[in-house]
Design an enzyme around this catalytic site. Structure first.
Site, PDB file in Angstrom:
ATOM      1  N   GLU A   1      -6.331   2.881   7.403  1.00 40.66           N
ATOM      2  CA  GLU A   1      -7.720   2.419   7.483  1.00 40.66           C
ATOM      3  C   GLU A   1      -7.801   0.903   7.590  1.00 40.66           C
ATOM      4  O   GLU A   1      -8.797   0.351   8.053  1.00 40.66           O
ATOM      5  CB  GLU A   1      -8.508   2.927   6.254  1.00 40.66           C
ATOM      6  CG  GLU A   1     -10.009   2.746   6.399  1.00 40.66           C
ATOM      7  CD  GLU A   1     -10.817   3.392   5.279  1.00 40.66           C
ATOM      8  OE1 GLU A   1     -10.275   4.292   4.591  1.00 40.66           O
ATOM      9  OE2 GLU A   1     -11.981   3.010   5.103  1.00 40.66           O
TER      10      GLU A   1
ATOM     11  N   ARG B   1     -21.060  12.299  12.292  1.00 38.79           N
ATOM     12  CA  ARG B   1     -21.602  11.708  11.067  1.00 38.79           C
ATOM     13  C   ARG B   1     -22.702  10.694  11.297  1.00 38.79           C
ATOM     14  O   ARG B   1     -23.698  10.679  10.586  1.00 38.79           O
ATOM     15  CB  ARG B   1     -20.458  11.022  10.317  1.00 38.79           C
ATOM     16  CG  ARG B   1     -19.498  12.033   9.798  1.00 38.79           C
ATOM     17  CD  ARG B   1     -18.306  11.384   9.184  1.00 38.79           C
ATOM     18  NE  ARG B   1     -17.496  12.431   8.586  1.00 38.79           N
ATOM     19  CZ  ARG B   1     -16.320  12.211   8.031  1.00 38.79           C
ATOM     20  NH1 ARG B   1     -15.816  10.995   8.011  1.00 38.79           N
ATOM     21  NH2 ARG B   1     -15.667  13.202   7.491  1.00 38.79           N
TER      22      ARG B   1
ATOM     23  N   HIS C   1     -21.552   8.240   5.643  1.00 38.91           N
ATOM     24  CA  HIS C   1     -21.315   9.681   5.623  1.00 38.91           C
ATOM     25  C   HIS C   1     -22.594  10.401   5.226  1.00 38.91           C
ATOM     26  O   HIS C   1     -23.232  10.037   4.246  1.00 38.91           O
ATOM     27  CB  HIS C   1     -20.200   9.996   4.620  1.00 38.91           C
ATOM     28  CG  HIS C   1     -19.634  11.363   4.771  1.00 38.91           C
ATOM     29  ND1 HIS C   1     -20.343  12.485   4.471  1.00 38.91           N
ATOM     30  CD2 HIS C   1     -18.414  11.786   5.205  1.00 38.91           C
ATOM     31  CE1 HIS C   1     -19.584  13.552   4.707  1.00 38.91           C
ATOM     32  NE2 HIS C   1     -18.409  13.152   5.158  1.00 38.91           N
TER      33      HIS C   1
ATOM     34  N   GLY D   1       0.839  -1.201   0.000  1.00 42.49           N
ATOM     35  CA  GLY D   1       0.000   0.000   0.000  1.00 42.49           C
ATOM     36  C   GLY D   1       0.866   1.239   0.000  1.00 42.49           C
ATOM     37  O   GLY D   1       1.903   1.305   0.649  1.00 42.49           O
TER      38      GLY D   1
HETATM   39  C1  LIG Z   1     -14.307  10.520  -0.524  1.00 42.18           C
HETATM   40  C2  LIG Z   1     -13.541  10.428   0.753  1.00 42.18           C
HETATM   41  C3  LIG Z   1     -13.194  11.576   1.448  1.00 42.18           C
HETATM   42  C4  LIG Z   1     -12.476  11.501   2.626  1.00 42.18           C
HETATM   43  N1  LIG Z   1     -12.176  12.653   3.273  1.00 42.18           N
HETATM   44  C5  LIG Z   1     -11.463  12.586   4.418  1.00 42.18           C
HETATM   45  C6  LIG Z   1     -11.110  13.762   5.105  1.00 42.18           C
HETATM   46  O1  LIG Z   1     -11.443  14.876   4.679  1.00 42.18           O
HETATM   47  N2  LIG Z   1     -10.378  13.664   6.215  1.00 42.18           N
HETATM   48  C7  LIG Z   1      -9.984  12.468   6.706  1.00 42.18           C
HETATM   49  O2  LIG Z   1      -9.297  12.447   7.705  1.00 42.18           O
HETATM   50  N3  LIG Z   1     -10.303  11.318   6.072  1.00 42.18           N
HETATM   51  C8  LIG Z   1     -11.038  11.349   4.943  1.00 42.18           C
HETATM   52  N4  LIG Z   1     -11.364  10.189   4.306  1.00 42.18           N
HETATM   53  C9  LIG Z   1     -10.840   8.914   4.775  1.00 42.18           C
HETATM   54  C10 LIG Z   1      -9.404   8.740   4.354  1.00 42.18           C
HETATM   55  O3  LIG Z   1      -9.203   9.299   3.084  1.00 42.18           O
HETATM   56  C11 LIG Z   1      -8.950   7.300   4.264  1.00 42.18           C
HETATM   57  O4  LIG Z   1      -9.372   6.618   5.363  1.00 42.18           O
HETATM   58  C12 LIG Z   1      -7.449   7.205   4.236  1.00 42.18           C
HETATM   59  O5  LIG Z   1      -6.934   8.014   3.226  1.00 42.18           O
HETATM   60  C13 LIG Z   1      -6.972   5.799   4.038  1.00 42.18           C
HETATM   61  O6  LIG Z   1      -5.580   5.807   3.807  1.00 42.18           O
HETATM   62  P1  LIG Z   1      -4.768   4.463   3.731  1.00 42.18           P
HETATM   63  O7  LIG Z   1      -3.367   4.840   3.541  1.00 42.18           O
HETATM   64  O8  LIG Z   1      -5.070   3.643   4.927  1.00 42.18           O
HETATM   65  O9  LIG Z   1      -5.340   3.652   2.525  1.00 42.18           O
HETATM   66  P2  LIG Z   1      -5.470   4.042   0.937  1.00 42.18           P
HETATM   67  O10 LIG Z   1      -5.177   5.437   0.669  1.00 42.18           O
HETATM   68  O11 LIG Z   1      -6.766   3.476   0.507  1.00 42.18           O
HETATM   69  O12 LIG Z   1      -4.319   3.231   0.251  1.00 42.18           O
HETATM   70  C14 LIG Z   1      -4.375   1.868   0.033  1.00 42.18           C
HETATM   71  C15 LIG Z   1      -3.144   1.460  -0.725  1.00 42.18           C
HETATM   72  O13 LIG Z   1      -3.009   0.081  -0.663  1.00 42.18           O
HETATM   73  C16 LIG Z   1      -2.798  -0.445  -1.946  1.00 42.18           C
HETATM   74  N5  LIG Z   1      -3.358  -1.792  -1.900  1.00 42.18           N
HETATM   75  C17 LIG Z   1      -4.537  -2.179  -1.377  1.00 42.18           C
HETATM   76  N6  LIG Z   1      -4.693  -3.501  -1.495  1.00 42.18           N
HETATM   77  C18 LIG Z   1      -3.572  -3.954  -2.074  1.00 42.18           C
HETATM   78  C19 LIG Z   1      -3.141  -5.243  -2.466  1.00 42.18           C
HETATM   79  N7  LIG Z   1      -3.878  -6.323  -2.253  1.00 42.18           N
HETATM   80  N8  LIG Z   1      -1.934  -5.331  -3.073  1.00 42.18           N
HETATM   81  C20 LIG Z   1      -1.177  -4.236  -3.302  1.00 42.18           C
HETATM   82  N9  LIG Z   1      -1.551  -3.023  -2.939  1.00 42.18           N
HETATM   83  C21 LIG Z   1      -2.731  -2.886  -2.337  1.00 42.18           C
HETATM   84  C22 LIG Z   1      -3.429   0.505  -2.882  1.00 42.18           C
HETATM   85  O14 LIG Z   1      -2.831   0.436  -4.152  1.00 42.18           O
HETATM   86  C23 LIG Z   1      -3.142   1.814  -2.190  1.00 42.18           C
HETATM   87  O15 LIG Z   1      -1.854   2.244  -2.536  1.00 42.18           O
HETATM   88  C24 LIG Z   1     -12.097  10.252   3.133  1.00 42.18           C
HETATM   89  C25 LIG Z   1     -12.445   9.099   2.444  1.00 42.18           C
HETATM   90  C26 LIG Z   1     -13.210   9.176   1.297  1.00 42.18           C
HETATM   91  C27 LIG Z   1     -13.681   7.930   0.664  1.00 42.18           C
END
Ligand SMILES: Cc1cc2nc3c(=O)[nH]c(=O)nc-3n(C[C@H](O)[C@H](O)[C@H](O)COP(=O)(O)OP(=O)(O)OC[C@H]3O[C@@H](n4cnc5c(N)ncnc54)[C@H](O)[C@@H]3O)c2cc1C
Ligand code: HEM
Ligand code: HEM
Ligand code: SF4
Ligand code: F3S
Ligand code: FES
Lengths: 248, 637, 232
Positions: free
Chosen positions: B425, B330, B266, B40
């Site tokens: 997340e 929310r 949301h 990720g």
């Molecule tokens: C529309 C929207 C608006 C939001 N706005 C806000 C906000 O204003 N403020 C806030 O705090 N939060 C917000 N959130 C929540 C927040 O954006 C996410 O919870 C957070 O960005 C998740 O980050 P992450 O690094 O955990 O995962 P992600 O950014 O989802 O990254 C996942 C990564 O894992 C990789 N991956 C996944 N599975 C695999 C696999 N099997 N093999 C290889 N790679 C894989 C993907 O390629 C990606 O690079 C929002 C969410 C949404 C949907």
């Protein structure tokens, strides 16, 4: 609404590709362009034909995954709109729509409408960052940044890396993408220490990839979903000129 | 299975300091000998990979995107919280801690949340130093806005593109390490399984999405930062490719899955319009700062909004929650919207929508201020709906947005499989039963920049690892399993598209395990899901082959996993016989219709252990103690 | 890598910087802009001088003679112009090749959204102007292709030269190419050296357009005047 599509189909990088005609029937004007392609793909699947491959993810115009030439215009006819945010209400019954992948030697084709844009990553690698170790940062408000500068930096930073600028440019130039990133960082006080090597190395990387050069056609700005201004290309040129012949 | 949260002793303010002091260190000379896999490259993954590489570890980072910059984090709009108290409005680490625990309805681990609040300020420092162009005031200082669930202004933002700018900061830090050859980046490479040898996570098995080649990568530790699984519901605000495969495979290899049913809905999304709809678009929560939510007082009032006079409007959030008004958390807002719509007051063609009205704000602040604050959101809304929100109130409806559940981790972010760490997340850590707006970005970056660099070192320093080569029998076995699975998927050649099956699953989940749940519905879902799964494996039609770029095959694999995860979610929702945060069980509510917690019986994290194929999963309970924030009924009145 | 360049002694670094500059597309484009600007400067003076034709033979012939009084200066200017034209052409050619190679497969369908005729025809109008220059030198400077050439009698040469209708026609066509080339070039050269500022962009565009129109009208007026018999 019913449409005729002409879509570039190509099995893989080595295979020969060609334009294939499809009928898209019962298209709802509220659909997005990619949803229209989904519907076409469902019907292809039913007929046992392989679905059309295209990159997409967020479908909100922010991830920069999607991108295709729609009737000869990168991301289609709507201004400041990525393909995923283009809605079918901008087309009308009976329209013929041509869909082609980004064409650039630097974006090798993977399949159908999917291309490899990793060259952009390599340009960023060459200096599109500010070197700061996690944990070593000073208190955030210790450096004041005038709002105008922060806003201008943000204008440049809004780039989503979609590649439409390259695709639309008659010269296949990546100047808008590269210029925007250089401007974003060089406009900020934090970006100053590395401003020289940044512009020199990033331009070198851009050239090394084999992108064309900018002759100011301004097609890039016109199709850019984030309306990045060619102003940033001029800034890059100036910065390059000045930094080439001065030392820090 | 052992459940030790490994929370250090001592007062909450000094736990993290103490932990860092007690951590064993890997000597600088040895760091490069350790290979760490980061799956990720979102906020959590990219920040972790870059930070670990800066320390000198050798990092291999994977994502299924064509660039790390495309991770779903890019889509976050609203902002990121930090207890900087720049506004002098009474914010503090304690208050952010308190708000987060309370917002999560007392189902999160106090020590983790406190640490998050402590680190929050450093994140802003870090991001500003990286060149993240946060919004500024005219004097050049950082600007803040307020967000749901808080009465202070502590949210930092970069127009409506905060997630994008934060991710680009992390991405650029990552690219810098790629350039320095400290990180090896694998694009368009999807993790399909976790390699566990000798009880420890020792690598991953991946599929190259361009060539289809199945490869094994061995490492000393594995970090999953693979995001949330809201797409179980088919329609959500998540990017189309978000999926559960990585954590689900880890679960099946022995990592416990915590609170799978905690899904955030949301309140402010653009309503669904048709069956073809592929995703739902969020309108940032920040809109609730200035927008007022209302419905007509008359049921099924089809007049256009400007024809409905002030006294004929019901500003139901302001009426029901006078002190927080439109800024209630929310879960509270979403449920209130659902209630008024279910009762027939909803607006728009489907009746599943309420107005979010900026008329007053435009009158008071002027259209320019509103344009400055929300211009790009308004444009996005208009692009999608063809309506101009400067003139016509927006229509919004709740949608699946975030999954608080995820792999169980201890205080060090390590799962129940030693050597497997989970960030962002993908873990369950800090948000309890409901996440506050602008806190996910904070958590992802806290995990990646500031926590994992310390805790992984401790693990590596304390552990002696055997050499594992890629011709280990376990490797061959796991690769064979994956080949077989892919062959199966390709071999069905039934009649249905992956999407249609996914759609069906999503609808079932939304109806039975969505905003409101009850025992009957959940039991029904638990019967239907296995049937649907069966249907999937009988009738899915995946064309093409494995040895090529095949998006249908990718999707099918992910949906197959959703079909299993959905069941666990319903089971968890059924077992939790209380309402808390976003988990609203109809049977358990206060007379006013608010969530009724049962702290006596359910003040715990449910952590599910895979019971083996075809077996019931095993429920473990990590009890939660609230020493600093006294357990109280949440009230936003 | 430029990082290793930092280790070089200072003098080498300078030369290598020049080489690196020329080797980069941005640097080459700056060279084009500067040489193009030299050309624009020359055209303004040349055109102004040429307008003396309307004053009469004595004035223009005297002006021609004046230019040739200081041979050293004359050749210095000629060398500068020649160098500028050559650099301009070499850079134009190399950049065009790079751009062409970057898109080996053309679009089946492509629609212009922002570019104009002038920007898209630079690669045609440039060479036309180039050919024109060669012809023009053989015509009025050396007299090689002039049927009735008298060294030093500028007025005579011009009027007799333009009385041949197809010569005038060629000049006029070349001037139309020049209009397009300058309309884009005189604006673009500012961008190439980075002179773009929201406050001044309109000014730059206007100045470039005025220069283009004035220069070209000035030039074109001469063959037309000759053909119409206004100057004889
Ligand atoms: C529309 C929207 C608006 C939001 N706005 C806000 C906000 O204003 N403020 C806030 O705090 N939060 C917000 N959130 C929540 C927040 O954006 C996410 O919870 C957070 O960005 C998740 O980050 P992450 O690094 O955990 O995962 P992600 O950014 O989802 O990254 C996942 C990564 O894992 C990789 N991956 C996944 N599975 C695999 C696999 N099997 N093999 C290889 N790679 C894989 C993907 O390629 C990606 O690079 C929002 C969410 C949404 C949907
Ligand atoms: C000999 C033949 C010439 C050729 C082949 C040629 C070619 C070109 C080309 C291909 C460009 C492209 C750059 C762009 O599209 O912006 C260009 C730009 C330009 N040319 Fe020429 N040209 C020639 C002669 C001239 C002459 C005689 C002048 C001036 C009087 C001139 C002035 C300019 C200017 C000012 C630019 C803009 C430079 C920039 O954008 O930085 N050119 N030329
Ligand atoms: C219709 C318009 C023009 C007329 C009447 C004209 C006329 C002349 C004449 C008479 C000379 C010879 C002067 C002398 O030897 O004493 C000359 C030289 C020259 N002209 Fe022009 N010219 C015209 C347009 C142009 C244009 C458009 C260009 C460039 C693009 C140009 C470039 C030159 C050059 C380079 C020389 C040589 C100067 C030298 O001797 O060093 N001319 N012109
Ligand atoms: S500059 Fe615009 S068109 Fe180019 S990559 Fe960035 S967003 Fe896309
Ligand atoms: S379209 Fe191409 S030529 Fe320059 S201004 Fe844009 S990069
Ligand atoms: S799919 Fe993300 S920008 Fe279009």
């Amino acid at each position: 609404m019913n449409l005729t599509l002409h879509i570039w189909r190509q099995e893989n990088a080595r295979a020969k590709g060609n334009m294939v005609r499809y009928e898209a029937t019962d298209i709802n004007p509220d659909m997005s362009f990619l949803e229209m392609l989904d519907v076409v793909n469902w019907s292809l699947n039913e007929k046992g034909e392989e679905p059309i491959a295209f990159d997409h993810d967020c479908r909100e115009g922010i991830c920069g995954s999607c991108g295709m030439m729609i009737n000869g215009v990168a991301h289609g006819p709507e201004k400041a709109t990525a393909a995923c945010q283009l809605h079918m209400r901008h087309f009308k019954e009976g329209d013929t729509i041509t869909i082609e992948p980004w064409r650039s030697k630097v974006f090798p084709l993977i399949k159908d409408l999917v291309v490899d844009r990793s060259a952009f990553d390599r340009i960023i690698e060459a200096g599109g960052y500010i070197s700061v170790r996690s944990g070593a940062a000073p208190e955030a408000n210790s450096v004041l940044i005038p709002k105008q500068n922060a806003d201008l930096a943000m204008d440049a930073a809004a780039c989503i890396g979609c590649g439409a600028c390259v695709a639309a440019c008659p010269n296949g130039s990546a100047s808008l993408f590269t210029g925007a990133k250089i401007a974003h960082l060089n406009l900020l006080p934090q970006g100053q220490p590395e401003r020289r090597s940044r512009v020199l190395r990033m331009v070198e990387a851009m050239d090394h990839e084999g992108f064309g050069n900018c002759t100011m056609h301004r097609e890039c700005e016109a199709v850019c979903p984030k309306e990045i201004s060619v102003h940033f290309i001029a800034r890059m040129n100036r910065e390059y000129l000045v930094r080439s012949f001065t030392s820090d | 299975m052992e459940f030790n949260a490994n929370v250090p002793s001592g007062p909450i303010e000094s736990k993290w300091d103490l932990q860092r002091l007690q951590n064993k260190l890997v000597s600088p000379a040895n760091k490069h000998k350790h290979n760490i896999i980061v799956v990720g490259s979102g906020l959590a993954g990219a920040s972790a990979a870059a930070s670990l590489a800066e320390l000198g570890y050798h990092v291999q980072c994977f994502c299924y995107h064509d660039s790390p910059r495309r991770a779903h984090s890019i889509a976050a709009q609203g902002g990121i919280n930090a207890a900087k108290n720049y506004r002098n409005d009474g914010d503090s680490i304690q208050r952010l801690f308190y708000d987060t625990v309370k917002g999560g309805d007392f189902r999160s681990r106090e020590a983790n949340v406190y640490r998050l609040a402590q680190i929050s300020g450093n994140i802003i420092d870090q991001c500003v130093a990286q060149g993240v162009p946060f919004a500024r005031e005219y004097g050049g200082l950082l600007d803040n806005r307020s967000f749901g669930g808080a009465q202070v202004s502590r949210t930092f933002y970069a127009r409506g593109q905060t997630g994008q700018q934060l991710l680009l900061g992390a991405y650029q830090a990552l690219e810098r390490q790629i350039d320095a050859r400290q990180v090896e980046m694998f694009l368009r490479t999807e993790m399909l399984d976790l390699l566990v040898i000798g009880g420890r996570a020792r690598g991953i098995v991946t599929r190259n999405l361009i060539t289809g080649s199945i490869d094994t990568f061995v490492a000393d530790a594995v970090i999953l930062a693979t995001g949330g699984y809201g797409n179980v519901f088919y329609l959500s605000t998540n990017a189309k490719h978000c999926n559960a495969t990585a954590i689900w495979r880890a679960y099946k290899r022995g990592a416990a899955f915590a609170n799978p049913c905690f899904t955030q809905i949301h309140p402010t999304c653009i309503p669904v319009t048709g069956h073809y709809q592929s995703k739902l678009t969020l309108m940032s929560e920040s809109l609730r700062n200035d927008g007022r939510i209302w419905v007509p007082k008359e049921k099924r009032d089809k007049r256009p909004p400007n024809k409905i006079a002030e006294p004929e409007r019901d500003y139901f959030l302001e009426r029901r929650y006078p002190s927080y008004g439109n800024l209630v958390p929310r879960d509270v807002a979403s449920r209130a919207v659902k209630e008024v719509c279910d009762a027939g007051f909803g607006v728009g063609e489907t009746g599943f929508g309420v107005y979010l009205d900026f008329t007053d704000a435009i009158k008071n602040l002027g259209v320019e201020v509103i344009r400055e604050r929300y211009g790009n959101l308004f444009e996005m809304y208009e692009r999608i709906t063809d309506e101009n929100p400067y003139e016509v109130p927006m229509r919004i409806y709740p949608a699946v947005h975030y999954t608080m559940g995820g792999l169980w981790v201890d205080y060090n972010l390590m799962s129940t499989i030693p050597g497997l760490f989970v960030l962002g997340e993908a873990n369950f850590s800090d948000h309890g039963a409901n996440r506050l707006g602008a806190s996910a970005l904070m958590q992802g970056l806290a995990d990646g920049y500031f926590i994992i660099p310390y805790t992984i070192g401790d693990y590596l320093a304390k552990t002696t690892l055997d050499q594992v080569s890629d011709d280990h029998p376990a490797v061959r076995e796991i690769e064979n399993e994956i080949h077989a699975r892919l062959t199966n998927l390709l071999g069905v050649r039934g009649k249905r598209t992956v999407d249609s099956l996914h759609y069906e699953l999503g609808k079932l989940m939304w109806n039975q395990c969505g905003m409101v749940r009850n025992e009957k519905g959940l039991r029904e879902a638990l019967l239907k899901i296995p049937e649907l799964r069966e249907e999937f494996w009988q009738s899915v039609n995946v064309l093409g082959g494995n040895d090529e770029f095949n998006q249908a095959l990718e999707k099918a694999g992910r949906v197959a996993d959703f079909m299993e995860l959905a069941e666990l979610m319903c089971l968890d929702a059924l077992e939790r016989r209380e309402s808390c945060g976003c988990h609203f069980r109809e049977e358990f509510q206060t007379p006013e219709g608010e969530a009724l917690r049962d702290d006596e019986h359910f003040c715990y994290v449910s952590a599910w252990e895979f019971g083996g194929a075809g077996q019931q999963p095993v429920l473990h309970r990590e009890p939660l103690n609230f020493e600093y924030v006294p357990l109280t009924q949440r009230s936003y009145k | 890598m430029l990082s290793s360049e930092e280790d070089l002694p200072r003098s080498n670094r300078r030369t290598s910087m020049v080489v690196a500059f020329w080797n980069s597309t941005v640097g080459k484009k700056v060279v084009m802009a500067v040489t193009g600007a030299v050309g624009v400067g020359y055209l303004i003076t040349h055109m102004s001088g040429n307008l003396l034709v309307f004053k009469g033979p004595a004035e223009i012939d005297a002006y021609g003679a004046l230019l040739k009084t200081n041979l050293l200066l004359l050749w210095a200017v000629r060398a500068l112009l020649l160098a500028a034209v050559l650099l301009h052409i070499v850079a134009a050619y190399q950049l065009a090749r790079i751009s062409q190679k970057s898109r080996p497969i053309a679009y089946k369908r492509w629609r212009a959204v922002a570019s104009d005729l002038a920007s898209r025809t630079m690669r045609w109008t440039g060479p036309i102007v180039g050919i024109f220059i060669v012809y023009h030198l053989l015509h009025f400077t050396t007299g090689t292709v002039h049927p009735n050439f008298h060294e030093g009698q500028v007025y005579h040469n011009v009027t007799t030269g333009f009385r041949v209708w197809y010569v005038s026609a060629f000049y006029i066509v070349a001037m139309l190419a020049l209009v397009l080339h300058l309309y884009h070039g005189a604006w673009s050269m500012f961008q190439s050296v980075g002179l773009n500022h929201p406050k001044y962009n309109l000014l730059i565009r206007t100045v470039a357009t005025i220069i283009t129109v004035v220069v070209v009208l000035g030039f074109i007026s001469i063959p037309i005047a000759v053909l119409l018999g206004l100057v004889s």
